[in-house]
Design a protein around this motif. Structure first.
Motif, PDB file in Angstrom:
ATOM      1  N   GLU A  45       0.727  -1.554   0.025  1.00  0.00           N
ATOM      2  CA  GLU A  45       0.241  -0.266  -0.198  1.00  0.00           C
ATOM      3  C   GLU A  45       0.887   1.160  -0.134  1.00  0.00           C
ATOM      4  O   GLU A  45       2.020   1.238   0.622  1.00  0.00           O
ATOM      5  N   VAL A  47       2.127   4.296   1.408  1.00  0.00           N
ATOM      6  CA  VAL A  47       2.018   5.548   2.399  1.00  0.00           C
ATOM      7  C   VAL A  47       2.721   7.059   1.992  1.00  0.00           C
ATOM      8  O   VAL A  47       1.871   7.462   2.291  1.00  0.00           O
ATOM      9  N   TYR A  59       0.142  12.092   1.322  1.00  0.00           N
ATOM     10  CA  TYR A  59       0.500  10.824   2.319  1.00  0.00           C
ATOM     11  C   TYR A  59      -0.959  10.032   2.077  1.00  0.00           C
ATOM     12  O   TYR A  59      -1.900  10.997   2.239  1.00  0.00           O
ATOM     13  N   ALA A  60      -0.660   9.189   2.172  1.00  0.00           N
ATOM     14  CA  ALA A  60      -2.171   8.064   2.775  1.00  0.00           C
ATOM     15  C   ALA A  60      -2.807   8.491   4.103  1.00  0.00           C
ATOM     16  O   ALA A  60      -1.997   9.695   4.973  1.00  0.00           O
ATOM     17  N   ASP A  61      -4.151   8.281   4.170  1.00  0.00           N
ATOM     18  CA  ASP A  61      -4.675   8.876   5.404  1.00  0.00           C
ATOM     19  C   ASP A  61      -3.906   8.974   6.394  1.00  0.00           C
ATOM     20  O   ASP A  61      -4.161   8.953   7.388  1.00  0.00           O
ATOM     21  N   SER A  62      -3.588   7.218   7.052  1.00  0.00           N
ATOM     22  CA  SER A  62      -3.453   6.970   8.015  1.00  0.00           C
ATOM     23  C   SER A  62      -2.362   6.803   8.429  1.00  0.00           C
ATOM     24  O   SER A  62      -1.648   6.949   9.184  1.00  0.00           O
ATOM     25  N   VAL A  63      -1.525   7.689   7.794  1.00  0.00           N
ATOM     26  CA  VAL A  63       0.074   8.272   7.694  1.00  0.00           C
ATOM     27  C   VAL A  63      -0.083  10.183   8.204  1.00  0.00           C
ATOM     28  O   VAL A  63       1.221  10.345   8.970  1.00  0.00           O
ATOM     29  N   LYS A  64      -0.875  10.757   7.521  1.00  0.00           N
ATOM     30  CA  LYS A  64      -0.959  12.027   7.730  1.00  0.00           C
ATOM     31  C   LYS A  64      -0.972  12.063   9.089  1.00  0.00           C
ATOM     32  O   LYS A  64      -1.337  12.624  10.352  1.00  0.00           O
ATOM     33  N   ARG A  66       2.075  12.290  11.235  1.00  0.00           N
ATOM     34  CA  ARG A  66       2.778  11.260  12.432  1.00  0.00           C
ATOM     35  C   ARG A  66       4.039  11.296  10.806  1.00  0.00           C
ATOM     36  O   ARG A  66       5.115  11.367  11.515  1.00  0.00           O
ATOM     37  N   LYS A  86       1.897   3.227  15.438  1.00  0.00           N
ATOM     38  CA  LYS A  86       1.443   2.184  15.852  1.00  0.00           C
ATOM     39  C   LYS A  86       2.008   0.803  15.300  1.00  0.00           C
ATOM     40  O   LYS A  86       2.132   0.572  14.190  1.00  0.00           O
ATOM     41  N   GLU A  88      -0.050  -0.694  14.420  1.00  0.00           N
ATOM     42  CA  GLU A  88      -1.020  -1.304  12.433  1.00  0.00           C
ATOM     43  C   GLU A  88       0.150  -0.123  11.941  1.00  0.00           C
ATOM     44  O   GLU A  88      -0.049  -0.673  10.439  1.00  0.00           O
ATOM     45  N   ASP A  89       1.444  -0.058  11.842  1.00  0.00           N
ATOM     46  CA  ASP A  89       2.330   0.966  10.395  1.00  0.00           C
ATOM     47  C   ASP A  89       3.459  -0.546  10.836  1.00  0.00           C
ATOM     48  O   ASP A  89       4.494  -0.151   9.973  1.00  0.00           O
TER      49      ASP A  89
END
Length: 124
Positions: A45, A47, A59-64, A66, A86, A88-89
């Protein structure tokens, strides 16, 4: 172009890591550079990506908020600063070089060169 990713490791939730991706064989200063990741049992996926001059980032929403991608064209190197990690990272992180248009930055298939990956493990 050969890409060598490094900097992965095992950390705790909330810790930080900085990944590096060094290019050799040809300068990548004119390429979009990206980071992707692949968690166990999942597909690769997107990043983060950075335009050739550093003027645009994605950036992917999951890492914005951070993660931060940056580059030093003088060193032919791209970085991924990862903060507030996290569980999940947890994944193998790959750097890629994209010689095509910026609009293709999030598409794995549009990247021309890949590094070997570096493992990031985040435990709770």
């Amino acid at each position: 172009v050969q890409l060598q990713a490094s900097g992965g490791g095992s950390v705790q939730t909330g810790d930080s890591l900085k990944l590096s991706c060094v290019a050799s064989g040809r300068t990548v200063r004119s390429y979009t550079m990206g980071w992707f990741r692949q968690a166990p049992g999942k597909g690769r996926e997107f990043v983060a990506a950075l335009s050739w001059n550093g003027g645009s980032t994605s950036y992917a929403d999951s890492v914005k908020g951070r993660f931060t991608i940056s580059r030093d064209n003088g060193k032919n190197t791209v970085y991924l600063q990862m903060n507030s990690l996290k569980p999940e990272d947890t994944a193998v992180y790959y750097c890629g070089a994209n010689t095509k248009v910026w609009s293709a930055r999030g598409q794995e298939s549009m990247y021309d060169y890949w590094g070997q990956g570096t493992l990031v493990t985040v435990s709770s």
